[in-house]
Design a protein around this motif. Structure first.
Motif, short mmCIF file in Angstrom:
data_model
loop_
_atom_site.label_atom_id
_atom_site.label_comp_id
_atom_site.label_asym_id
_atom_site.label_seq_id
_atom_site.Cartn_x
_atom_site.Cartn_y
_atom_site.Cartn_z
N TRP A 110 1.48 28.85 4.37
CA TRP A 110 1.67 27.84 4.86
C TRP A 110 2.06 26.94 3.57
O TRP A 110 2.91 25.24 3.70
N PHE A 111 1.29 27.43 2.81
CA PHE A 111 1.90 26.27 1.46
C PHE A 111 2.50 26.66 0.41
O PHE A 111 2.04 26.53 -0.69
N ARG A 112 3.25 28.03 0.22
CA ARG A 112 4.08 28.15 -0.22
C ARG A 112 5.29 26.64 -0.57
O ARG A 112 5.61 26.15 0.51
N PRO A 113 6.53 26.50 -1.14
CA PRO A 113 7.01 25.90 -1.85
C PRO A 113 7.99 25.28 -0.79
O PRO A 113 8.26 24.21 -0.46
N ALA A 114 8.32 26.95 0.11
CA ALA A 114 9.76 26.13 0.79
C ALA A 114 9.46 25.67 2.12
O ALA A 114 9.09 25.08 3.15
N ASP A 115 7.63 25.72 2.11
CA ASP A 115 6.75 25.78 3.65
C ASP A 115 6.06 24.39 3.70
O ASP A 115 5.36 24.27 4.63
N ALA A 116 5.14 24.29 1.93
CA ALA A 116 4.01 23.17 1.87
C ALA A 116 4.65 21.59 3.19
O ALA A 116 3.69 21.07 3.45
N GLY A 117 5.83 21.42 2.67
CA GLY A 117 6.22 20.25 3.09
C GLY A 117 5.53 20.29 5.11
O GLY A 117 5.15 18.78 5.38
N LEU A 118 5.88 20.96 5.59
CA LEU A 118 5.68 21.23 6.74
C LEU A 118 3.95 21.08 7.06
O LEU A 118 3.73 20.51 7.89
N ALA A 119 3.53 21.82 6.12
CA ALA A 119 1.74 21.95 6.38
C ALA A 119 1.59 20.17 5.84
O ALA A 119 0.02 19.92 6.60
N VAL A 120 2.24 18.92 5.01
CA VAL A 120 1.47 18.33 4.96
C VAL A 120 2.39 17.28 5.93
O VAL A 120 1.23 16.27 6.77
N LYS A 121 2.97 17.15 6.39
CA LYS A 121 3.73 16.54 8.17
C LYS A 121 2.21 16.84 8.62
O LYS A 121 2.11 15.95 9.67
N ILE A 122 2.00 18.31 9.65
CA ILE A 122 1.27 18.07 10.07
C ILE A 122 -0.19 17.86 10.10
O ILE A 122 -1.02 17.48 10.90
N GLY A 123 -0.82 18.55 8.71
CA GLY A 123 -1.94 17.60 8.33
C GLY A 123 -2.38 16.40 8.15
O GLY A 123 -2.99 15.77 9.00
N GLN A 124 -1.25 15.40 8.17
CA GLN A 124 -1.10 13.78 8.38
C GLN A 124 -1.63 13.61 9.45
O GLN A 124 -1.11 12.53 9.69
N SER A 125 -0.62 14.49 10.48
CA SER A 125 -0.21 13.76 11.64
C SER A 125 -1.20 14.75 12.82
O SER A 125 -1.39 13.60 13.60
N SER A 126 -1.86 15.21 12.79
CA SER A 126 -2.78 15.89 13.36
C SER A 126 -3.46 15.43 13.45
O SER A 126 -5.24 14.88 12.72
N GLN A 127 -4.37 14.78 14.93
CA GLN A 127 -5.52 14.21 15.35
C GLN A 127 -7.29 15.18 15.25
O GLN A 127 -7.63 15.20 14.82
N VAL A 128 -6.59 16.70 15.85
CA VAL A 128 -7.00 17.48 15.31
C VAL A 128 -7.75 17.41 14.06
O VAL A 128 -8.89 17.83 13.77
N ILE A 129 -6.61 17.51 12.93
CA ILE A 129 -7.33 18.11 11.82
C ILE A 129 -8.17 16.85 11.08
O ILE A 129 -9.67 17.30 10.64
N ALA A 130 -7.74 15.47 11.72
CA ALA A 130 -8.51 14.41 11.10
C ALA A 130 -9.90 14.64 12.24
O ALA A 130 -10.27 14.57 10.45
N ALA A 131 -9.85 14.71 13.33
CA ALA A 131 -11.02 14.73 13.42
C ALA A 131 -12.30 16.12 12.57
O ALA A 131 -13.55 15.76 12.77
N LEU A 132 -12.15 16.80 12.30
CA LEU A 132 -12.65 18.79 11.73
C LEU A 132 -12.51 17.39 10.70
O LEU A 132 -13.86 17.95 10.11
#
Length: 187
Positions: A110-132
């Motif tokens: 998920w952190f390869r250059p072509a996919d890191a943007g998706l990881a960032v987007k999900i990481g910043q918008s996910s309530q599950v990740i924020a709660a963890l």
């Protein structure tokens, strides 16, 4: 009693099988390049079946990330349990999360250059990740808003270390101890 008393278990098993297939494809082809038809073929089912469990590609990605975030979160909680010093607790939490992702080829993809943007987007918008992430914060940080904002910042920090690693573990630990730990020690 329901006519199909195993329906719930089969539903969960099917969804997990689809996520497992998607994970392998994310690692092999990249997250952005994995299509629903690819996932269906890898899971051994039809596209209609995949859509029965997941509305779209984003839903598959989100379900996968949440599943893995919960797994890693449990490992981090176990690792930081008993660490009283807030600075050391947060340094250990961040490094444990980063190491767990790096050790798993299905996650580090998920952190390869072509996919890191998706990881960032999900990481910043996910309530599950924020709660963890909030679960690792010292209790002394008052206010839901402050905790939520700090949890989002920690998520960014972890994503940053995964996308742009330090020189080595010692370098990352030194940076975290110098720049991050004091923020939590003062809190």
């Amino acid at each position: 009693m329901s006519a199909d008393w195993l329906a719930e278990e089969r539903t969960e098993l099917a969804a997990q099988r689809i996520l497992d297939a998607a994970a392998r494809l994310f690692a092999d082809r990249g997250v952005a390049d994995t299509q629903m038809a690819d996932i269906a073929k890898a899971a051994g089912c039809s596209r209609a079946t995949v859509y029965r469990y997941f509305e779209n590609r984003h839903a598959v990605r989100l379900a996968f990330v949440h599943r893995e975030a919960r797994r890693i979160g449990a490992a981090v909680v176990a690792e930081v349990d008993g660490i009283a010093d807030p600075g050391e607790r947060i340094v250990t939490a961040v490094l444990t999360a980063v190491r767990a992702v790096r050790a798993d080829p299905l996650l580090i993809a998920w952190f390869r250059p072509a996919d890191a943007g998706l990881a960032v987007k999900i990481g910043q918008s996910s309530q599950v990740i924020a709660a963890l992430a909030a679960a690792f914060l010292p209790e002394s940080i008052a206010g839901d808003r402050d905790r939520a904002q700090l949890a989002r910042w920690l998520t960014r920090l972890i994503v940053s270390l995964l996308a742009v690693p330090g020189v080595d573990d010692a370098d990352e630990r030194a940076m975290l101890e110098h720049f991050v730990a004091p923020l939590f020690t003062r809190a």
